[in-house]
Design an enzyme around this catalytic site. Structure first.
Site, mmCIF file in Angstrom:
data_model
loop_
_atom_site.group_PDB
_atom_site.id
_atom_site.type_symbol
_atom_site.label_atom_id
_atom_site.label_comp_id
_atom_site.label_asym_id
_atom_site.label_seq_id
_atom_site.Cartn_x
_atom_site.Cartn_y
_atom_site.Cartn_z
ATOM 1 N N ALA A 123 77.258 -26.072 55.616
ATOM 2 C CA ALA A 123 76.597 -25.183 54.808
ATOM 3 C C ALA A 123 76.976 -25.550 53.169
ATOM 4 C CB ALA A 123 76.982 -23.860 55.109
ATOM 5 N N GLY A 162 77.731 -26.045 59.783
ATOM 6 C CA GLY A 162 76.493 -25.568 60.125
ATOM 7 C C GLY A 162 75.781 -26.563 60.464
ATOM 8 N N GLU A 164 75.931 -26.356 63.908
ATOM 9 C CA GLU A 164 75.368 -25.539 64.699
ATOM 10 C C GLU A 164 73.711 -25.789 64.787
ATOM 11 O OE1 GLU A 164 77.738 -21.375 63.143
ATOM 12 O OE2 GLU A 164 77.110 -22.780 61.469
ATOM 13 N N GLU A 190 85.438 -24.376 58.882
ATOM 14 C CA GLU A 190 85.031 -23.100 58.133
ATOM 15 C C GLU A 190 86.486 -22.187 58.127
ATOM 16 O OE1 GLU A 190 81.101 -23.661 59.985
ATOM 17 O OE2 GLU A 190 82.725 -23.929 60.308
#
Length: 259
Positions: free
Chosen positions: A63, A108, A111, A131
């Site tokens: 992200a 992300g 993911e 993260e």
């Protein structure tokens, strides 16, 4: 028109391309575009299978931290579910899907890849959930999809440590399905997806619904989901074509129409 995520179609295979150089950082705009393009892929009859690809250098390195750095609880609370929906958008496509991963698939990015049915990766690929090093944890589906795929213990190891794993270890723990030379990743992913372009589209969608839906519940409910989906495919023309072809000509000779 989307800016960073596109859909192209060739011979029944749709390619969802993430293209935000240099690292395909997944900001809120990309999350929204993933939703939009995934909905388009799901609805288009000429798309029979889907490859999601980040390009030759990297899949997606996570992200956009700069975007999140100034966000408070009050800022994140109303958009957290949108973030999860965007990064998990590939999982909503009712067709065979494969993530073609080169380079980094972190946070992300991992993911997004976990939302696909299969992950074909380059020998240069690296995976992880970094993260925790930022004081947060994966919030785009990672805690749920990874735990279902590789189990809670291995998922906790990845999330708690924030460490990166190379392609070989990712294959060994079941995080990915196939490792090929980096230059061959996209070609191999298209090859895998292409085997489904002339198949029974409704049966693929029903099987996917039964598998994914069953994983979200208990065995008894999962069996009910399976039974309902199984009965439903008998309303399709492809079921009639497939079974008549089997009786008359043996297995593997049906010419499905996709309906």
């Amino acid at each position: 028109m989307t800016e960073f995520v596109s859909l192209s179609v060739d011979a029944g295979v749709g390619t969802i391309r993430i293209d935000r150089p240099p690292m395909n950082a997944l900001n809120r705009q990309i999350q929204g575009e993933l939703l939009e393009v995934s909905e388009e892929a799901a609805s288009r009859a000429d798309v029979r299978a889907v490859v999601v690809y980040g390009g030759e250098k990297t899949f997606a390195a996570g992200a956009d931290v700069k975007e999140m750095a100034s966000m408070s609880y009050a800022d994140m609370a109303p958009v957290a579910r949108k973030l999860s929906a965007g990064l998990g958008a590939i999982s909503t496509i009712p067709k065979p899907t494969v993530a073609a991963v080169t380079g980094y698939a972190l946070g992300g990015g991992l993911e997004v890849a976990l939302g696909a049915d299969r992950r074909i990766v380059g020998d240069n690929a690296k995976f992880g959930f970094p993260e925790i090093l930022l004081g947060i944890f994966p919030g785009g589906g990672g805690t749920q999809r990874a735990a279902r795929l590789i189990g809670p213990s291995r998922t906790k190891d990845l999330i708690y440590t924030g460490r990166m794993v190379k392609a070989e270890e990712a294959l060994a723990i079941g995080l990915v399905d196939e490792v090929v030379p980096a230059d061959d990743v996209y070609t191999r992913a298209v090859e895998w997806a292409s085997q489904f372009t002339a198949g029974p589209a409704l049966a693929y969608a029903a099987a996917k619904k039964a598998i994914d839906g069953g994983l979200d519940t208990d065995l008894r409910t999962g069996l009910d989901i399976e039974s309902e989906a199984f009965a439903g495919v008998f309303a399709s023309e492809d079921a009639t074509i497939g079974m008549e072809s089997f009786v008359e000509n043996g297995p593997g000779k049906a010419a499905f129409g996709g309906s």
